[in-house]
Design a protein around this motif. Structure first.
Motif, short mmCIF file in Angstrom:
data_model
loop_
_atom_site.label_atom_id
_atom_site.label_comp_id
_atom_site.label_asym_id
_atom_site.label_seq_id
_atom_site.Cartn_x
_atom_site.Cartn_y
_atom_site.Cartn_z
N TRP A 54 3.87 -10.21 -0.58
CA TRP A 54 2.58 -10.70 -0.09
C TRP A 54 1.40 -10.19 -0.90
N GLY A 55 1.66 -9.32 -1.87
CA GLY A 55 0.58 -8.81 -2.70
C GLY A 55 -0.29 -7.78 -2.00
N LEU A 56 0.29 -7.02 -1.07
CA LEU A 56 -0.46 -6.00 -0.35
C LEU A 56 -0.47 -4.70 -1.14
N THR A 57 -1.58 -3.99 -1.06
CA THR A 57 -1.65 -2.67 -1.67
C THR A 57 -0.98 -1.66 -0.75
N ASP A 58 -0.74 -0.47 -1.28
CA ASP A 58 -0.15 0.60 -0.46
C ASP A 58 -1.06 0.93 0.72
N ASP A 59 -2.37 0.94 0.48
CA ASP A 59 -3.32 1.23 1.56
C ASP A 59 -3.31 0.15 2.63
N GLU A 60 -3.20 -1.10 2.22
CA GLU A 60 -3.14 -2.19 3.19
C GLU A 60 -1.88 -2.09 4.04
#
Length: 72
Positions: A54-60
């Protein structure tokens, strides 16, 4: 089911290595659950892999997990 129309869930692509790995992990989790084994490590791998898809960052991903934990 109409809610899924508003969520970007890519169709399974057998040529996508991330999709193939996710499929393998899902199958492994089901097998281990049927045996009564802990699958928390597999679930963590699944979380990381789906975040990549989904292209999420680690923080997201961390924020999502925190929000879900608060709902419990």
């Amino acid at each position: 089911t109409h809610a899924l129309e508003n969520i970007r869930i890519p169709k399974f692509n057998p040529e996508n290595n991330l999709h193939l790995k996710l499929s393998e992990l899902s199958q492994k989790a089901h097998e281990e659950t049927a045996k009564g084994n802990d699958v928390s490590e597999i679930e963590e791998e699944i979380d990381l892999l789906t975040a990549k898809i989904w292209g999420l960052t680690d923080d997201e991903l961390k924020d999502i997990k925190k929000s879900l934990e608060e709902l419990r």
